[in-house]
Design an enzyme around this catalytic site. Sequence first.
Site, PDB file in Angstrom:
ATOM      1  N   GLU A 232       0.786  -1.237   0.000  1.00 19.70           N
ATOM      2  CA  GLU A 232       0.000   0.000   0.000  1.00 19.70           C
ATOM      3  C   GLU A 232       0.813   1.280   0.000  1.00 19.70           C
ATOM      4  OE1 GLU A 232      -2.650  -0.062   3.323  1.00 19.70           O
ATOM      5  OE2 GLU A 232      -3.801  -1.744   2.551  1.00 19.70           O
ATOM      6  N   GLU A 455      -6.291  -8.297   1.534  1.00 22.16           N
ATOM      7  CA  GLU A 455      -6.780  -7.876   2.848  1.00 22.16           C
ATOM      8  C   GLU A 455      -8.238  -7.465   2.714  1.00 22.16           C
ATOM      9  OE1 GLU A 455      -4.625  -4.823   4.997  1.00 22.16           O
ATOM     10  OE2 GLU A 455      -2.693  -5.770   4.598  1.00 22.16           O
TER      11      GLU A 455
HETATM   12  C1  GBH Z   1      -4.383  -1.950   6.004  1.00 20.22           C
HETATM   13  O1  GBH Z   1      -4.469  -0.706   5.362  1.00 20.22           O
HETATM   14  C2  GBH Z   1      -2.960  -2.267   6.402  1.00 20.22           C
HETATM   15  O2  GBH Z   1      -2.283  -2.910   5.343  1.00 20.22           O
HETATM   16  C3  GBH Z   1      -2.876  -3.126   7.646  1.00 20.22           C
HETATM   17  O3  GBH Z   1      -1.554  -3.154   8.101  1.00 20.22           O
HETATM   18  C4  GBH Z   1      -3.825  -2.596   8.698  1.00 20.22           C
HETATM   19  O4  GBH Z   1      -3.741  -3.287   9.906  1.00 20.22           O
HETATM   20  C5  GBH Z   1      -5.223  -2.685   8.138  1.00 20.22           C
HETATM   21  O5  GBH Z   1      -5.298  -1.866   7.018  1.00 20.22           O
HETATM   22  C6  GBH Z   1      -6.312  -2.188   9.079  1.00 20.22           C
HETATM   23  O6  GBH Z   1      -6.205  -0.815   9.264  1.00 20.22           O
HETATM   24  O7  GBH Z   1      -6.709   7.094  10.415  1.00 20.22           O
HETATM   25  O8  GBH Z   1      -8.104   8.436   8.976  1.00 20.22           O
HETATM   26  O9  GBH Z   1      -5.702   8.445   8.682  1.00 20.22           O
HETATM   27  C7  GBH Z   1      -5.778  -0.326   4.958  1.00 20.22           C
HETATM   28  C8  GBH Z   1      -5.824   1.105   4.440  1.00 20.22           C
HETATM   29  C9  GBH Z   1      -5.156   3.289   5.023  1.00 20.22           C
HETATM   30  C10 GBH Z   1      -6.893   2.262   6.254  1.00 20.22           C
HETATM   31  C11 GBH Z   1      -4.939   4.276   6.162  1.00 20.22           C
HETATM   32  C12 GBH Z   1      -6.691   3.244   7.387  1.00 20.22           C
HETATM   33  C13 GBH Z   1      -5.955   5.453   7.979  1.00 20.22           C
HETATM   34  C14 GBH Z   1      -7.075   6.400   7.946  1.00 20.22           C
HETATM   35  N1  GBH Z   1      -5.655   2.046   5.539  1.00 20.22           N
HETATM   36  N2  GBH Z   1      -6.172   4.506   6.876  1.00 20.22           N
HETATM   37  S1  GBH Z   1      -6.869   7.700   9.089  1.00 20.22           S
END
Ligand code: GBH
Length: 557
Positions: A232, A455
């Site tokens: 990602e 995922e």
């Molecule tokens: C995944 O990303 C990751 O690959 C994994 O490691 C993680 O544990 C899993 O998600 C669950 O979160 O807090 O508003 O800034 C998924 C995409 C991108 C979703 C970043 C959460 C943060 C949003 N992620 N996003 S914010």
Amino acid sequence: MGWGPLVAAILLCLSSSTRAQTVECTVTELDGSTSTLRPGPFVPPAGAASAAAPAPRGACPNPLAVPAASKAPFFLGSATAAYQVEGAAAEGGRGPSIWDTFSHLPGKTHEGDTGDRADDFYHRWANDIALMRSLGLRNFRLSLSWTRLFPNGTVGDLNPEGVAFYDGLFDALRAACIEPWVTLYHWDLPQALQDEYGGWVDERIVEDFAAYAQAAFDLFGDRVKYWFTLNEPETFCPLGYETGTFAPGRCSDRTRCLEGNSSTEPHLCAYHAVLAHAAAVSAFRQGFCRSCGQACSLEACSLECAGESVPGGQIGMTNAIGWAAPYTGSAEDVAAAERQQSFTGAWFLDPLYRGDWPAERKAVYGDLLPSFTPEQRRFILDNPQDFIALQHYTGNYVYQNATNPPLLLSSTTKSSDGYQLPQADSPWLFVFPKALRSLLGWLHRRYGAPIIITENGVSAPGEASKPVLEVLCDQFRLSYFQQYISNATAAKRDDGVDLRGYFAWSLLDNFEWADGYSKRFGITYVDFDSLARYYKASAMWLSSWFGMGAVTSAAGA
Ligand code: GBH
């Protein structure tokens, strides 16, 4: 060092007292029928922690085959990432990564949580392999800790203890007939490379990443066939270098970030991520068939090289892609949703499959976007990945809004009919199952490539604050899986999407980055004090839905 029998003995003692702790869950299927599951503590069978001899190649059932009893037309796996589960941050010669540094800075993670111990997977992997076996899981996605192998990031100083750790793990997975799917980079950049040249903003990362990837293929390519380059970049670039909310915590706002430039650095990061990915794919293709100089592609790569069977392999980047549904059927809203979808969902896939950033990004960022030279473009397209590795959690509704630059749109989680998408425990995650089917169709039409969902999962509301026995009947997560898998199934069966597999995030509750241990995505529960593992009902449901003849009662495990 004697810990295996010790763990087994302790668990044996625990088992008599914990057997009473199963809970009874009435599980409702999408068609309204019900069944009973009895989740509870996972107690490994005697001897589970002792090393078994690796199964000879070919002796295991095909991990990609869909069991006859499966109700889904694709295989099942479950996933983790090194920094989120391994712990043992300062053990075994491991060097610091940017997440060690970042999580130890005050105010960066929930209550200062760090991955120092996490799930202690570093010491408990034999137990966790037994857990996977009990669920009938045949595919396990995990990531390598770069600094466990190369403490300073560069390939000169290989750490033998790190190699021994992953050697033991891969051998044991093979003995258990569990196929490893290995991510090279799940956000834990060596701190040394951050210090030396700023990590992803500098072109030197391309060569260093490719060298690390090459080394990993050489070390583990005999046992690992399925690889992911970068996890990602659409997450680690903006969050690491624009908002500064993830490591390395760089941004323009000097009240929150000591250094950084939010308008330039995320784009440099993305640019180098694409180039680093392509360089790793190139190394991968050459690597497997180097000895006989043959080009290697996908299934065709199971070759006889100089009388020796060379393992084939597949490789791709993982991408986090949500879904922007048009708020109404109006031409304006449909166009707005498509703008949003291309802007986010094609960010990396367009460069990988078409050789350039999506038009929507170029229109917004202009000269701030580093452009690929003709040579770079050719190199990227000459080193194609084997599948789209989709990581999907959520979506929203998007409508045209001429007063909201740059994309002239806004979004909402309430439909025009007034339906509010249910919110998970994570503030960014709304349950929108049909979005997955729409997204799979969109990816299929735009790229025509095989897709693996690497995922998909959810944090269940309240799970982090209630006592363990109250959260094991995780109907919220179970319903999420039921609905998302049913939409993925429909996309494959009815929409012609070439969907190959599905990995539930996550095998274990774990260190959820800036949210620390306050959000739980596991299909199994981890008690972060005792580190004991418990089945949640969703793990049992997944395993039976996918026809793996698995455990339905923890008491019988
Ligand atoms: C995944 O990303 C990751 O690959 C994994 O490691 C993680 O544990 C899993 O998600 C669950 O979160 O807090 O508003 O800034 C998924 C995409 C991108 C979703 C970043 C959460 C943060 C949003 N992620 N996003 S914010």
